[in-house]
Design an enzyme around this catalytic site. Structure first.
Site, PDB file in Angstrom:
ATOM      1  N   SER A   5      -6.396  -0.118  -4.179  1.00  0.00           N
ATOM      2  CA  SER A   5      -5.298   0.626  -3.566  1.00  0.00           C
ATOM      3  C   SER A   5      -5.810   1.942  -2.966  1.00  0.00           C
ATOM      4  CB  SER A   5      -4.183   0.850  -4.597  1.00  0.00           C
ATOM      5  OG  SER A   5      -2.979   1.224  -3.964  1.00  0.00           O
ATOM      6  N   ASP A  23       0.152  -8.883   0.281  1.00  0.00           N
ATOM      7  CA  ASP A  23       0.286  -7.526  -0.262  1.00  0.00           C
ATOM      8  C   ASP A  23       1.483  -6.846   0.399  1.00  0.00           C
ATOM      9  OD1 ASP A  23       0.022  -4.920  -1.124  1.00  0.00           O
ATOM     10  OD2 ASP A  23      -2.086  -4.728  -0.563  1.00  0.00           O
ATOM     11  N   HIS A  77      -0.571  -7.207  -4.394  1.00  0.00           N
ATOM     12  CA  HIS A  77      -1.373  -5.983  -4.317  1.00  0.00           C
ATOM     13  C   HIS A  77      -2.309  -5.787  -5.500  1.00  0.00           C
ATOM     14  CE1 HIS A  77      -2.335  -1.963  -2.913  1.00  0.00           C
ATOM     15  NE2 HIS A  77      -1.985  -1.451  -4.084  1.00  0.00           N
TER      16      HIS A  77
END
Length: 422
Positions: free
Chosen positions: A232, A327, A361
């Site tokens: 991330s 995602d 994600h």
């Protein structure tokens, strides 16, 4: 419970978090239909549970490696389905297991098919985050705050800097598991931990340069440089480290961005990259109560945002881009494609990429509960992470193996490095 019915966890009931376990039931009647359940409680006291219905074979046995679930939280043949399909007892909760000293304890049970049916057998699976002999040491060295994990044995071992999260809730899980697989790992955060600032207004690369230097000095480290693993927001930070700092040999970028996001990046008292910002008005509400944030971040490819792009072509390190096509936090696949195109344009071939079509994600070490949505600190509410549970779980298994192979291949380990330190 029936003394005739046995629930077995093979090869043993105590294993590492990232290891599969074979679940078998014996002693049932031929063709008997039963429900298997799994249940655990995380560090926030959130209860996660799963269930699946099975029909015993002619000898009264069930084997999750070969027998399909007829219904429940998953269907079909999925040997670890009871683990990854566990769901929280409240909406928008993410499984929290951050302290490496506390094992993930899962209680398996077999029940009669009827609703509220009696318990026929039980077994407990203790899933360790830190392997036998791995040393865990809190670090307070200069400005560095974190935890160092060192494998047993004399080494030499490759070194990895774990950027699991930029700040706030410190997590030891990934670092401890990597150390259990033969890496010296330093997990660090930049704020919100120990005596670090509660919040920051900019990121200073010097802090992470200090972390690299600290890690390279450790006695058992044999690699000349270090690997960096990210996810991330820390993905763009890891790429910036490889682009601007010496000593980075390999980077794993998981669902990050191609630009420096959210906070200005500073090095040697100067700003080197402005932040790519977001627009929360682009959050899309959904029926679940969680928001879809895929379009919230400004477009890093727009001409006005060119200054925020990381000059990844400067990096000499090997780069692994791992992107999930589904995602919903942001468009990781597009960002990975941008960097691959940029590297090729500059004549670079020091990269490889892997894409997971139906994953979300948070790609983490495998066999934890899949998380479709949870609270997002920047958005200030619950967001969707994307992915389909079965595909996401398979992606985690594949990527975890890929990460270890990548670091072993590209972190040169030399016993003479240890001899020099001694």
């Amino acid at each position: 419970m029936s003394s005739q019915i046995r629930l077995k966890l093979l090869p043993r009931a105590r294993c590492m978090f990232d290891e599969p376990v074979q679940v078998k039931v014996a002693g049932l009647r031929s063709g008997q239909v039963v429900t298997l359940r799994a249940r655990c409680t995380d560090e926030k006291e959130v209860v996660f549970s799963s269930s699946a219905t099975f029909r015993a074979d002619g000898s009264g046995q069930i084997d999750l490696e070969t027998d399909p679930s007829l219904g429940g939280t998953y269907a079909g043949v999925e040997p670890m389905g009871l683990l990854w399909s566990m769901r929280p007892d409240a909406l928008h909760k993410r499984f929290q297991k951050t302290n490496s000293l506390n094992p993930h304890v899962v209680k398996f049970s077999v029940h009669e098919e009827e609703e509220g049916g009696g318990t026929l057998a039980e077994a407990t699976n203790e899933r360790l985050l830190i392997g036998d002999g791995v040393m865990r040491r809190p670090v307070r060295d200069g400005n560095i705050r974190g935890v160092l994990f060192t494998p047993p044995g004399v080494g030499p071992f490759p070194a990895v800097l774990d950027l699991y999260i930029l700040g706030g809730d410190f997590s030891e899980k990934r670092g401890a598991l990597l150390a259990s697989r033969g890496f010296v790992v330093l997990t660090v955060v930049a704020y919100g931990y120990s005596d670090l600032p509660k919040k920051i207004k900019e990121i200073h690369l010097g802090y992470f340069e200090e972390a690299i230097q600290f890690l390279r000095k450790q006695d058992k480290v044999g690699s000349q440089g270090v690997g960096v693993i990210s996810i991330s927001k820390t993905g763009d930070l890891a790429l910036s480290m490889a682009s601007y700092l010496p000593g980075v040999e390999a980077v794993v970028w998981i669902n990050g961005c191609s630009a420096n996001t959210l906070l200005p990046l500073h090095y040697k008292k100067s700003q080197i990259l402005p932040p790519l910002m977001l627009d929360l008005s682009r959050l899309i509400p959904t029926e679940s109560g969680a928001f879809n944030g895929k379009k919230v971040l400004n477009d890093p490819g727009a001409p006005e945002n060119e200054a925020t792009l990381i000059p990844v072509e400067r990096a000499e390190a090997r780069l692994l881009f791992a992107a999930s096509e589904d995602d919903l936090n942001w468009d990781s696949k597009a960002y990975a494609d941008m960097m691959v195109e940029r590297l090729r344009r500059h004549g670079k071939d020091n990269f490889e990429s892997v894409c997971y079509p139906a994953a979300g994600h948070y790609l983490e070490p495998p066999y934890g509960p899949y998380c479709p949505s949870s609270f997002h600190g920047v958005s200030g509410g619950p967001v969707l992470w994307g992915g389909e549970a079965r595909s996401h779980a398979a992606a985690e298994v594949h990527l975890w193996k890929k990460i270890q192979e990548f670091f072993r291949a590209h972190l040169s380990c030399d016993a003479t490095q240890i001899e020099a330190k001694l």
